[in-house]
Enzyme design. Structure first.
Site, short mmCIF file in Angstrom:
data_model
loop_
_atom_site.label_atom_id
_atom_site.label_comp_id
_atom_site.label_asym_id
_atom_site.label_seq_id
_atom_site.Cartn_x
_atom_site.Cartn_y
_atom_site.Cartn_z
N HIS A 151 -1.12 0.38 27.07
CA HIS A 151 -2.65 0.67 26.69
C HIS A 151 -3.49 -0.82 26.35
O HIS A 151 -3.01 -1.61 25.39
CB HIS A 151 -2.93 1.51 25.58
CG HIS A 151 -2.45 2.95 25.96
ND1 HIS A 151 -3.14 3.66 27.00
CD2 HIS A 151 -1.69 3.66 25.44
CE1 HIS A 151 -2.49 4.84 27.13
NE2 HIS A 151 -1.50 4.88 26.22
N CYS A 193 -5.51 -0.56 31.30
CA CYS A 193 -7.13 -0.77 31.49
C CYS A 193 -7.53 -2.19 31.29
O CYS A 193 -7.03 -2.92 30.23
CB CYS A 193 -7.91 0.24 30.39
SG CYS A 193 -7.25 2.03 30.61
#
Length: 434
Positions: A151, A193
């Protein structure tokens, strides 16, 4: 045995010096390494572990040994009590490939996966008592694949949900590697991301960087496995693996082709690529320069004289004759092994073929990753006869009647099931459609 005889002959003739040009093995790229990092813990991040283990499986299949792979896995999904199939990790809903196989060697596990350990690994600033398996023993001739998954956000990647590494810290670590001559070229891949923000601060030469999403974009997962209950792979890694499954150690596929594996309509995000630091044209760089092993060979158009300094021609001639004899024997042995493995087209005989109880195929099919997780593992018999598996051209079934349980079979290596002749056939015929 032949190798032992050859070594003995070489040792017997050590008193001879050989005249070899000084630049005979002078190459800039001499070895390949891989640093593969999963930074996420907890069961709902199952896909990140599957991501990194899938890349690990691919580079091992293409020849990079475990001694030159550093695998960092932040959580042990295979032994998680929520795992319905303990000691396994799958990257597709069909569960054809268990990427957590018997030969997985994890070098940094659990709470060992930290920002400090990662930076120390890259820069070589490890304690003297650190085991060799936890060291990145690269040099100025090393090509390094660095793959990160987890992440992240704009300019950072989280480790363990408790700390983060910034793009500036990562860029400084790579500059230390360059100053200390710890790499020749780096292929940097990050699946997270806003991934492209992680390479914006790079300033060291010979780095080709790839991010699964641009700044402001999310990197999405591909599909859910209802049996496991979580998403099991991310979109970029899914399509990267689909490409790598068709790469062999002798493949001519290039990095330029690899950079196009996941267009926006597949990834649902824009893959970012930074080329300005990389001196070579990616369209001319073999993908195995980073994902495969290296066998240094120098090609030359000039004649190289390799002659003994001493003039005992009889002993030198005897050595040449012995080496030639060994080569002939080795060739005959290899030819015999090849003839043993040769398989001609043959009719199917249900009395000799043993049904397989839904075991995974030896080699995954080209489209082993389904687009929609819906097809059951065992098909339904609708009539008597043979029919081919829709996802694996080597696999076929036989139904005794309309309500029978189908018996599964596999064609032998390099053969596919021909639906016209109901037999295993070579796939180079025009009438064999697969």
């Amino acid at each position: 045995m032949f190798l032992k005889v050859f070594i003995s002959l070489c040792a017997f003739n050590l008193n001879y010096a050989w005249e070899v040009p000084a630049n005979f093995a002078n190459t800039g790229h001499s070895n390949n390494w891989a640093v593969l990092v999963d930074t996420s813990r907890f069961w709902f991040n199952y896909r990140h572990v599957a991501n990194v283990l899938s890349i690990y499986r691919s580079v091992k299949r293409l020849g990079i040994p475990d001694s030159q792979i550093i695998l960092m896995v932040a959580d042990d999904m295979a032994c998680n009590p929520r795992n319905p199939r303990p000691a396994t990790v799958f990257n597709n809903v069909k569960q054809h490939i268990n990427v957590y196989g018997d030969d997985v060697e994890v070098d940094y596990r659990g709470y060992e996966v930290t920002v400090e350990n990662f930076v120390r690994l890259l820069t070589g600033r490890l304690a003297p008592e650190t085991p060799r398996s936890k060291k990145l023993l690269t040099d100025e001739g090393s090509n390094i694949l660095i793959y990160l998954t987890g992440h992240g956000g704009n300019g950072f990647l989280k480790f363990q949900d408790s700390e983060e590494i910034t793009s500036q810290e990562l860029g400084d670590a790579l500059e230390q590697m360059w100053q200390k001559r710890r790499y020749h070229e780096i292929l940097f891949i990050v699946d997270t991301c806003q991934a492209s923000s992680m390479y914006e601060k790079f300033y060291s030469p010979n780095i080709l960087a790839v991010g699964s999403s641009l700044v402001g974009e999310d990197s999405l997962s591909h599909h859910l496995d209802p049996a496991i209950g979580v998403y099991i792979i991310d979109r970029y890694t899914y399509y990267a693996l689909d490409f790598l499954e068709n790469v062999e150690p002798s493949s001519s596929k290039t990095l330029g082709e690899f950079l196009k594996v996941c267009p926006r309509y597949y990834c649902l995000s824009t893959v970012g690529v930074r080329r300005d630091l990389f001196r070579r044209d990616p369209d001319k760089v073999p993908v195995t320069d980073f994902f495969g092993s290296l066998r240094p060979i120098e090609l030359t158009t000039s004649i190289m004289n390799v002659l003994p300094v001493k003039s005992n021609k009889m002993r030198f001639l005897a050595l040449l004759i012995t080496i030639f004899g060994l080569c002939v024997l080795s060739h005959a042995y290899t030819l015999n092994r090849v003839m043993e493995k040769y398989v001609d087209v043959h009719e199917i005989d249900t009395n000799t073929l043993t049904p397989l109880q839904q075991l995974p195929p030896q080699d995954p099919a080209n489209h082993s990753f389904p687009t929609v997780p819906s097809v059951p593992l065992v098909p339904t018999c609708t009539k008597e006869g043979y029919f081919r598996d829709p996802f694996n051209c080597r696999k076929f079934y036989y139904c005794q009647d309309a309500n029978a349980i189908p018996a599964g079979f596999y064609c032998q290596s390099n053969l596919i099931f021909n639906t016209i002749t109901n037999s295993c056939d070579h796939n180079d015929h025009d009438y064999v459609q697969c």
